[in-house]
Design a protein around this motif. Structure first.
Motif, PDB file in Angstrom:
ATOM      1  N   ARG A 180       3.534  10.256  -7.496  1.00 55.32           N
ATOM      2  CA  ARG A 180       4.621  10.466  -8.540  1.00 55.32           C
ATOM      3  C   ARG A 180       3.680  10.560  -9.863  1.00 55.32           C
ATOM      4  NH1 ARG A 180       7.720   5.986  -6.145  1.00 55.32           N
ATOM      5  NH2 ARG A 180       6.657   4.591  -7.633  1.00 55.32           N
ATOM      6  N   LEU A 181       2.664  10.070 -10.004  1.00 61.06           N
ATOM      7  CA  LEU A 181       1.714  10.121 -11.067  1.00 61.06           C
ATOM      8  C   LEU A 181       1.118  11.619 -10.979  1.00 61.06           C
ATOM      9  CD1 LEU A 181       0.249   6.670 -11.842  1.00 61.06           C
ATOM     10  CD2 LEU A 181       1.898   7.756 -13.221  1.00 61.06           C
ATOM     11  N   THR A 182       0.664  11.898  -9.956  1.00 58.81           N
ATOM     12  CA  THR A 182       0.219  13.157  -9.623  1.00 58.81           C
ATOM     13  C   THR A 182       1.131  14.304  -9.731  1.00 58.81           C
ATOM     14  OG1 THR A 182      -1.413  12.182  -8.206  1.00 58.81           O
ATOM     15  CG2 THR A 182      -1.123  14.499  -7.866  1.00 58.81           C
ATOM     16  N   ALA A 183       2.254  14.176  -9.411  1.00 55.71           N
ATOM     17  CA  ALA A 183       3.232  15.182  -9.668  1.00 55.71           C
ATOM     18  C   ALA A 183       3.669  15.348 -11.085  1.00 55.71           C
ATOM     19  CB  ALA A 183       4.567  14.655  -8.839  1.00 55.71           C
ATOM     20  N   LEU A 211       0.764  -1.315   0.109  1.00 50.06           N
ATOM     21  CA  LEU A 211       0.147  -0.059  -0.018  1.00 50.06           C
ATOM     22  C   LEU A 211       0.731   1.216   0.011  1.00 50.06           C
ATOM     23  CD1 LEU A 211      -2.813  -1.037   2.562  1.00 50.06           C
ATOM     24  CD2 LEU A 211      -3.022  -0.892  -0.206  1.00 50.06           C
ATOM     25  N   ALA A 212       2.177   1.453   0.659  1.00 44.84           N
ATOM     26  CA  ALA A 212       2.893   2.477   0.738  1.00 44.84           C
ATOM     27  C   ALA A 212       3.533   2.484  -0.860  1.00 44.84           C
ATOM     28  CB  ALA A 212       4.180   2.303   1.616  1.00 44.84           C
ATOM     29  N   GLY A 213       3.924   1.430  -1.669  1.00 44.42           N
ATOM     30  CA  GLY A 213       4.114   1.682  -2.698  1.00 44.42           C
ATOM     31  C   GLY A 213       3.167   2.209  -3.724  1.00 44.42           C
ATOM     32  N   LEU A 214       2.097   1.630  -3.458  1.00 41.85           N
ATOM     33  CA  LEU A 214       0.809   2.145  -4.449  1.00 41.85           C
ATOM     34  C   LEU A 214       0.568   3.683  -4.083  1.00 41.85           C
ATOM     35  CD1 LEU A 214      -1.792   1.627  -6.046  1.00 41.85           C
ATOM     36  CD2 LEU A 214      -3.033   0.999  -4.246  1.00 41.85           C
ATOM     37  N   HIS A 215       0.815   4.277  -2.826  1.00 40.38           N
ATOM     38  CA  HIS A 215       0.513   5.343  -2.559  1.00 40.38           C
ATOM     39  C   HIS A 215       1.640   6.376  -3.259  1.00 40.38           C
ATOM     40  CE1 HIS A 215      -0.558   8.971  -0.063  1.00 40.38           C
ATOM     41  NE2 HIS A 215       0.697   8.993   0.074  1.00 40.38           N
TER      42      HIS A 215
END
Length: 153
Positions: free
Chosen positions: A18-21, A9-13
């Motif tokens: 990163r995609l949002t940025a 879940l941390a990796g998914l977050h």
């Protein structure tokens, strides 16, 4: 980092961040607005008028930061602020009509060049698969919101 079949879940977050940025940076290329401003306008564009506290929860920014940025956006004529008719103690933010048109143009840009830049270390065939998988994921999620609306004031 090697590919893995396991994503915690941390990796998914972190992937989401990163995609949002990357998306925010690509949208910023066509605007003089900062990332926080763009993300708040995107939230208002997508979900309509909202109380400041709801915007803070949805974006992850501190409520004081959201209030400060919204005040600056109001001065620029990009956001309208008014007392919330449901609870006059709260402030309701809404994207201004002309800003809605600008946001629509920024968000409709093709994401593929941004994704290709993120995936530049991959062979083209692998990047094609990732981009296709992201399109499939987006379609599968449909219009689901990334965060539930909190009905509490």
């Amino acid at each position: 980092m090697e590919p893995t079949e396991y994503l915690n879940l941390a990796g998914l977050h972190n992937l989401g961040r990163r995609l949002t940025a990357a998306a925010a940076a690509a949208m910023k290329d066509t605007s003089d607005l900062g990332t926080t401003e763009l993300l708040l306008l995107e939230c208002l564009y997508t979900d309509g008028a909202q109380p400041v506290g709801t915007l803070a929860r949805r974006t992850g920014f501190a409520q004081s930061r959201v209030s400060t940025v919204l005040a600056a956006l109001r001065r620029r004529g990009l956001v309208d602020l008014a007392p919330d008719p449901a609870d006059r103690r709260r402030t309701l933010a809404e994207i201004a009509p002309h800003a809605r048109a600008q946001a629509g143009q920024a968000r409709s840009r093709d994401a593929e060049p941004t994704l290709r830049a993120l995936l530049a270390a991959l062979p083209r065939a692998d990047a094609d698969k990732v981009i296709s998988a992201l399109g499939t994921l987006d379609a599968a999620l449909g219009d689901t919101r990334p965060d539930p609306v909190d009905p509490a004031p």
